[in-house]
Design a protein around this motif. Sequence first.
Motif, PDB file in Angstrom:
ATOM      1  N   ALA A  57       0.778  -1.332  -0.010  1.00  0.00           N
ATOM      2  CA  ALA A  57      -0.015   0.074   0.056  1.00  0.00           C
ATOM      3  C   ALA A  57       0.759   1.264  -0.085  1.00  0.00           C
ATOM      4  O   ALA A  57       0.536   2.197  -0.744  1.00  0.00           O
ATOM      5  CB  ALA A  57      -0.852  -0.078   1.251  1.00  0.00           C
ATOM      6  N   ALA A  58       1.822   1.212   0.809  1.00  0.00           N
ATOM      7  CA  ALA A  58       2.846   2.442   0.851  1.00  0.00           C
ATOM      8  C   ALA A  58       3.614   2.703  -0.358  1.00  0.00           C
ATOM      9  O   ALA A  58       3.746   3.668  -1.099  1.00  0.00           O
ATOM     10  CB  ALA A  58       3.924   2.343   1.870  1.00  0.00           C
ATOM     11  N   ALA A  59       4.081   1.454  -1.166  1.00  0.00           N
ATOM     12  CA  ALA A  59       4.801   1.424  -2.257  1.00  0.00           C
ATOM     13  C   ALA A  59       3.548   2.382  -3.330  1.00  0.00           C
ATOM     14  O   ALA A  59       4.148   3.111  -4.196  1.00  0.00           O
ATOM     15  CB  ALA A  59       5.255   0.234  -2.794  1.00  0.00           C
ATOM     16  N   LEU A  60       2.489   1.665  -3.502  1.00  0.00           N
ATOM     17  CA  LEU A  60       1.662   1.926  -4.360  1.00  0.00           C
ATOM     18  C   LEU A  60       1.262   3.697  -4.299  1.00  0.00           C
ATOM     19  O   LEU A  60       0.914   4.563  -5.174  1.00  0.00           O
ATOM     20  CB  LEU A  60       0.312   1.221  -4.525  1.00  0.00           C
ATOM     21  CG  LEU A  60       0.515  -0.095  -5.026  1.00  0.00           C
ATOM     22  CD1 LEU A  60      -0.618  -1.068  -4.891  1.00  0.00           C
ATOM     23  CD2 LEU A  60       1.106  -0.311  -6.429  1.00  0.00           C
ATOM     24  N   ALA A  61       0.983   3.854  -2.986  1.00  0.00           N
ATOM     25  CA  ALA A  61       0.720   5.271  -2.620  1.00  0.00           C
ATOM     26  C   ALA A  61       1.883   6.202  -3.007  1.00  0.00           C
ATOM     27  O   ALA A  61       1.591   7.519  -3.640  1.00  0.00           O
ATOM     28  CB  ALA A  61       0.328   5.485  -1.260  1.00  0.00           C
ATOM     29  N   ALA A  62       2.913   5.798  -2.877  1.00  0.00           N
ATOM     30  CA  ALA A  62       4.287   6.677  -3.355  1.00  0.00           C
ATOM     31  C   ALA A  62       4.490   6.858  -5.164  1.00  0.00           C
ATOM     32  O   ALA A  62       5.158   7.879  -5.373  1.00  0.00           O
ATOM     33  CB  ALA A  62       5.425   6.108  -2.817  1.00  0.00           C
ATOM     34  N   VAL A  63       3.879   5.982  -5.521  1.00  0.00           N
ATOM     35  CA  VAL A  63       3.836   5.965  -6.981  1.00  0.00           C
ATOM     36  C   VAL A  63       3.209   7.311  -7.808  1.00  0.00           C
ATOM     37  O   VAL A  63       3.955   8.213  -8.494  1.00  0.00           O
ATOM     38  CB  VAL A  63       3.227   4.759  -8.016  1.00  0.00           C
ATOM     39  CG1 VAL A  63       3.187   5.157  -9.387  1.00  0.00           C
ATOM     40  CG2 VAL A  63       4.069   3.437  -7.402  1.00  0.00           C
ATOM     41  N   GLY A  64       2.099   7.734  -7.061  1.00  0.00           N
ATOM     42  CA  GLY A  64       1.511   9.168  -7.520  1.00  0.00           C
ATOM     43  C   GLY A  64       2.445  10.175  -7.350  1.00  0.00           C
ATOM     44  O   GLY A  64       2.262  11.120  -7.999  1.00  0.00           O
ATOM     45  N   GLY A  65       3.188  10.097  -6.394  1.00  0.00           N
ATOM     46  CA  GLY A  65       4.053  11.282  -6.109  1.00  0.00           C
ATOM     47  C   GLY A  65       5.512  11.282  -6.619  1.00  0.00           C
ATOM     48  O   GLY A  65       6.192  12.138  -6.585  1.00  0.00           O
ATOM     49  N   SER A  66       5.638  10.460  -7.541  1.00  0.00           N
ATOM     50  CA  SER A  66       6.969  10.108  -8.256  1.00  0.00           C
ATOM     51  C   SER A  66       7.398  10.981  -9.386  1.00  0.00           C
ATOM     52  O   SER A  66       8.526  10.923  -9.958  1.00  0.00           O
ATOM     53  CB  SER A  66       7.177   8.708  -8.670  1.00  0.00           C
ATOM     54  OG  SER A  66       6.974   7.993  -7.467  1.00  0.00           O
ATOM     55  N   SER A  67       6.517  12.260  -9.396  1.00  0.00           N
ATOM     56  CA  SER A  67       7.146  13.060 -10.539  1.00  0.00           C
ATOM     57  C   SER A  67       8.050  14.014  -9.718  1.00  0.00           C
ATOM     58  O   SER A  67       8.642  14.776 -10.517  1.00  0.00           O
ATOM     59  CB  SER A  67       6.043  14.045 -11.153  1.00  0.00           C
ATOM     60  OG  SER A  67       5.257  14.649  -9.934  1.00  0.00           O
ATOM     61  N   ARG A  68       8.114  13.972  -8.685  1.00  0.00           N
ATOM     62  CA  ARG A  68       9.174  14.787  -7.547  1.00  0.00           C
ATOM     63  C   ARG A  68      10.204  13.888  -7.385  1.00  0.00           C
ATOM     64  O   ARG A  68      10.043  12.648  -7.205  1.00  0.00           O
ATOM     65  CB  ARG A  68       8.364  15.137  -6.382  1.00  0.00           C
ATOM     66  CG  ARG A  68       7.129  15.878  -6.618  1.00  0.00           C
ATOM     67  CD  ARG A  68       7.388  17.344  -6.866  1.00  0.00           C
ATOM     68  NE  ARG A  68       6.071  18.063  -7.039  1.00  0.00           N
ATOM     69  CZ  ARG A  68       6.194  19.443  -7.291  1.00  0.00           C
ATOM     70  NH1 ARG A  68       7.403  20.042  -7.919  1.00  0.00           N
ATOM     71  NH2 ARG A  68       5.220  20.300  -7.589  1.00  0.00           N
ATOM     72  N   TYR A  69      11.416  14.549  -7.275  1.00  0.00           N
ATOM     73  CA  TYR A  69      12.684  14.015  -6.738  1.00  0.00           C
ATOM     74  C   TYR A  69      12.373  13.432  -5.082  1.00  0.00           C
ATOM     75  O   TYR A  69      11.673  13.996  -4.668  1.00  0.00           O
ATOM     76  CB  TYR A  69      13.587  14.669  -6.625  1.00  0.00           C
ATOM     77  CG  TYR A  69      14.454  14.973  -8.160  1.00  0.00           C
ATOM     78  CD1 TYR A  69      15.275  13.918  -8.568  1.00  0.00           C
ATOM     79  CD2 TYR A  69      14.321  16.205  -8.688  1.00  0.00           C
ATOM     80  CE1 TYR A  69      15.717  14.176  -9.903  1.00  0.00           C
ATOM     81  CE2 TYR A  69      14.979  16.377  -9.899  1.00  0.00           C
ATOM     82  CZ  TYR A  69      15.474  15.414 -10.399  1.00  0.00           C
ATOM     83  OH  TYR A  69      16.216  15.680 -11.592  1.00  0.00           O
ATOM     84  N   PRO A  70      12.846  12.513  -4.724  1.00  0.00           N
ATOM     85  CA  PRO A  70      12.861  12.087  -3.160  1.00  0.00           C
ATOM     86  C   PRO A  70      13.941  12.977  -2.495  1.00  0.00           C
ATOM     87  O   PRO A  70      14.335  13.867  -3.160  1.00  0.00           O
ATOM     88  CB  PRO A  70      13.478  10.734  -3.368  1.00  0.00           C
ATOM     89  CG  PRO A  70      14.309  10.423  -4.645  1.00  0.00           C
ATOM     90  CD  PRO A  70      13.659  11.256  -5.467  1.00  0.00           C
ATOM     91  N   LEU A  71      13.663  12.762  -1.312  1.00  0.00           N
ATOM     92  CA  LEU A  71      14.709  13.749  -0.424  1.00  0.00           C
ATOM     93  C   LEU A  71      16.050  13.276  -0.826  1.00  0.00           C
ATOM     94  O   LEU A  71      16.247  12.216  -1.056  1.00  0.00           O
ATOM     95  CB  LEU A  71      14.374  13.483   1.003  1.00  0.00           C
ATOM     96  CG  LEU A  71      13.008  13.864   1.657  1.00  0.00           C
ATOM     97  CD1 LEU A  71      13.022  13.761   3.325  1.00  0.00           C
ATOM     98  CD2 LEU A  71      12.873  15.572   1.249  1.00  0.00           C
ATOM     99  N   ILE A  72      16.953  14.558  -0.864  1.00  0.00           N
ATOM    100  CA  ILE A  72      18.284  14.208  -1.187  1.00  0.00           C
ATOM    101  C   ILE A  72      18.835  13.419   0.083  1.00  0.00           C
ATOM    102  O   ILE A  72      18.691  13.313   1.349  1.00  0.00           O
ATOM    103  CB  ILE A  72      19.024  15.639  -1.152  1.00  0.00           C
ATOM    104  CG1 ILE A  72      20.340  15.739  -2.047  1.00  0.00           C
ATOM    105  CG2 ILE A  72      19.448  16.135   0.290  1.00  0.00           C
ATOM    106  CD1 ILE A  72      20.575  16.962  -2.823  1.00  0.00           C
TER     107      ILE A  72
END
Length: 356
Positions: free
Chosen positions: A48-63
């Motif tokens: 669930a956490a991985a799928l939820a993160a897919v939507g926000g993946s146009s942004r870079y992760p934290l450095i």
Amino acid sequence: MTVTTGPVPRPELAGLAAYSSVAPGPVPVRVRASSNEAPGGLAGPVRAAALAAVGGSSRYPLIGGSDLATALAGSLGVAAAEVAVGDGALPLLDRLLMAYLRPGDEVVMAWRSYEAYPLSVQVAGGRSVCVPLSPDGAHDLPAMAAAVGPATRIVLVCNPNNPTGTVVPWDALVSFVDALPPDVLVVLDEAYTEYDERPRPETAVLPALVARGNVVVLRTFSKAHGLAGLRAGYLVAAPAVAGAVRSVLPPFPVSTVAVAAALASLAHPEVLEERVFDTRVERERVRALLAARGTTVPASYANFVWLPLGDRAAPFAELCREHGLLVRPFAGEGVRITVGEPDLRAVLAEVLAAWS
Ligand SMILES: Cc1ncc(COP(=O)(O)O)c(C=O)c1O
């Protein structure tokens, strides 16, 4: 004749062996037991956490994967400055070698051990010094200590060892580290540590190990955390060493989705605990099955078992393949079988019945 010239890679890469993989055989694969992965796909909250993160993946992760590093530091009882995260334990080892190896420096390792080690050392321009395992498949620490010389920069200890599943006794490990020169880095590859049920004495808990200054502990989310395909790993070391590794990592060393899954796995230890418990139980059942058919298997502290079949390793692996069971052969040495898949014992029993 036309003479073609073009860009030439570094001479160190000449003759570099490929990281091996096991190809399917003539019949469809029924059980994949060749890569020490966890079975069963992503568990509920992690998925669930991985799928939820897919939507926000146009942004870079934290450095620097700093959110994952901070969470790891909290759960391991070390400072965030002592942690470096990356897209797996192996890429982190590569960066450590990049940061510390000078041309021609030596890396002492047990052999046979994780097959990627000599490749990584070669790519980094170093020289592997391979010290044979003891006859029981364990690291021969006195021989490894004797192999350390003026050119030694790094010593690799794979604990539990891939592919034999053996471990180094904690007190022997601590004495071994004590006896090494302080400018030699000791890399403890603990990729399978979660499957190792031995309690650690105070001297071998992770914060005590890294407090020594020259010990690097390498771990991964690929095995017991079950995230091999997402790619996340970490190392823990003194701030100067972890900082040197971070300085040669890319700015975004772990993807947004992998960070989210790794954080969820840390937040749900019950998922890992259940997987590890089941794997240990299954490991002993597989060992018992093999023993009942006359194949003695050394005690394993990982999610695989090692069959020291010598010259019969390749034919045994081929027979497995013909039954749809993918295992990892090391020709002339043995066969490694990953445990965890529910159908493994049934298919292995078929293979053993056909094995003379
Ligand atoms: C001993 C050992 N270290 C490191 C790794 C690499 O792990 P990762 O998937 O995190 O790169 C493996 C993978 O098989 C391994 O067996």
